[in-house]
Design an enzyme around this catalytic site. Structure first.
Site, mmCIF file in Angstrom:
data_model
loop_
_atom_site.group_PDB
_atom_site.id
_atom_site.type_symbol
_atom_site.label_atom_id
_atom_site.label_comp_id
_atom_site.label_asym_id
_atom_site.label_seq_id
_atom_site.Cartn_x
_atom_site.Cartn_y
_atom_site.Cartn_z
ATOM 1 N N ASN A 9 1.023 -1.340 -0.249
ATOM 2 C CA ASN A 9 -0.506 0.125 -0.078
ATOM 3 C C ASN A 9 0.976 1.659 -0.305
ATOM 4 O OD1 ASN A 9 -1.960 1.976 0.479
ATOM 5 N ND2 ASN A 9 -1.993 1.749 2.560
ATOM 6 N N TRP A 10 0.838 2.090 -1.198
ATOM 7 C CA TRP A 10 1.463 2.871 -1.213
ATOM 8 C C TRP A 10 1.409 4.511 -0.244
ATOM 9 C CZ3 TRP A 10 3.330 2.634 -7.430
ATOM 10 C CH2 TRP A 10 4.475 1.395 -7.602
ATOM 11 N N LYS A 11 0.137 4.294 0.012
ATOM 12 C CA LYS A 11 -0.750 5.734 0.010
ATOM 13 C C LYS A 11 -0.509 6.445 0.125
ATOM 14 C CE LYS A 11 -0.177 3.177 4.700
ATOM 15 N NZ LYS A 11 0.453 3.657 6.407
ATOM 16 N N GLU A 97 -6.749 4.844 7.836
ATOM 17 C CA GLU A 97 -6.681 6.101 8.209
ATOM 18 C C GLU A 97 -8.741 6.706 6.622
ATOM 19 O OE1 GLU A 97 -2.635 5.434 5.759
ATOM 20 O OE2 GLU A 97 -1.850 5.014 7.730
ATOM 21 N N GLU A 167 -5.057 -4.812 10.339
ATOM 22 C CA GLU A 167 -4.410 -3.943 10.871
ATOM 23 C C GLU A 167 -4.963 -3.290 12.386
ATOM 24 O OE1 GLU A 167 -2.486 -2.944 6.923
ATOM 25 O OE2 GLU A 167 -4.371 -1.722 7.026
ATOM 26 N N GLY A 173 2.234 1.711 10.659
ATOM 27 C CA GLY A 173 3.330 3.347 10.667
ATOM 28 C C GLY A 173 4.354 3.952 11.901
ATOM 29 N N GLY A 234 2.741 -1.398 4.125
ATOM 30 C CA GLY A 234 2.937 0.427 3.991
ATOM 31 C C GLY A 234 4.295 0.428 3.748
ATOM 32 N N GLY A 235 4.816 1.149 4.026
ATOM 33 C CA GLY A 235 6.201 1.487 4.774
ATOM 34 C C GLY A 235 7.227 0.260 4.074
#
Ligand code: PGA
Length: 250
Positions: A9-11, A97, A167, A173, A234-235
């Protein structure tokens, strides 16, 4: 047998050029990945370009969000068939988010999930508790409640195209991962809820990803758990070397 699914998930990161560079690095190091599914979820602006780049490769395209209507005067929104049009197979719904910053509720998540299914997209539905909810012993009730509410009016046949992602919000994060044992316990509770709703045979086929600070150094232990069938990253999905190491979990 559930095929593990690793999704990045590149956000709100990566321009088209940056996304292309990342994917080029992934394709260079991917090798044989026949026994696992690999998904990247770029921001909307890069979907078309990355879709072209991954066509015919082992990488599958996903989007990070979708609206529940098929077309109309919904400024800023993107419809499910528009995502199909640019090559998406998956779409994330209900990310924390989106719930926290953009006001998604269990009801809107359910509408988006069903809209995605109606247009042959496979939703990855995220659920997860906050730190205060965990500390007060409510985590399982909150998470299984989100699962039930998100799956209202979803049939057993449709469920086969749904991926769930546990999650915990406090792990996203933060570098603070759930222990493999805690994650496994929640995944088992989610699967038990699915079994209640759809029967055990169906529940056994549904993939449940873990997400929240998945990294090269914790992925193997997480993936060794019985009910953890993948990772939503994510990160650590923003760099080819770390995402490749996660994809190649043992
Ligand atoms: P993280 O994000 O891996 O950076 O914790 C996970 C997610 O939000 O899906």
């Amino acid at each position: 047998m559930r095929t593990p699914i690793i999704a990045g998930n590149w956000k709100m990161y990566k321009t088209v050029a940056e996304g292309r560079e990342l994917v080029a690095g992934l394709l260079a190091g991917l090798g044989q990945v026949a026994d696992r599914e690999v998904v990247v979820c770029p921001p909307y602006t890069a979907l078309y370009a990355i879709g072209e780049q991954v066509a015919g490769t082992p990488i599958t395209l996903g989007a990070q969000e979708v609206f529940s209507e098929s077309q109309g005067a919904f400024t800023g929104a993107v419809a499910p068939q528009m995502l199909r049009d640019v090559g998406c197979t998956y779409v994330i719904v209900g990310h924390s988010e989106r719930r926290q910053i953009f006001g998604d509720t269990d009801a809107t998540v359910n509408r988006k999930l069903r809209a995605a299914l109606d247009f042959s997209l496979r939703p990855i539905m995220c659920v997860g508790e906050s730190k205060p909810q965990r500390d007060s012993g409510q985590a399982e009730a909150i998470v299984t409640g989100q699962v039930r509410a998100g799956l209202v009016d979803v049939t057993a046949t449709q469920l086969l195209n749904v991926v769930l992602a546990y999650e915990p919000i406090w792990a996203i994060g933060t570098g603070d991962t759930a222990t493999a044992a805690d994650a496994q316990a929640m995944h088992a509770a989610i699967r038990a809820t699915l079994a209640e709703l759809y029967g055990d045979a169906v529940a056994q086929t549904v993939r449940i990803q873990y997400g929240g600070s998945v990294k090269p150094d914790n992925v193997d232990e997480l993936m060794s758990q019985t009910d953890i069938d993948g990772a939503l990253v994510g990160g650590a999905s923003l760099k080819a070397d770390s995402f490749l190491r996660i994809i190649h979990f043992q």
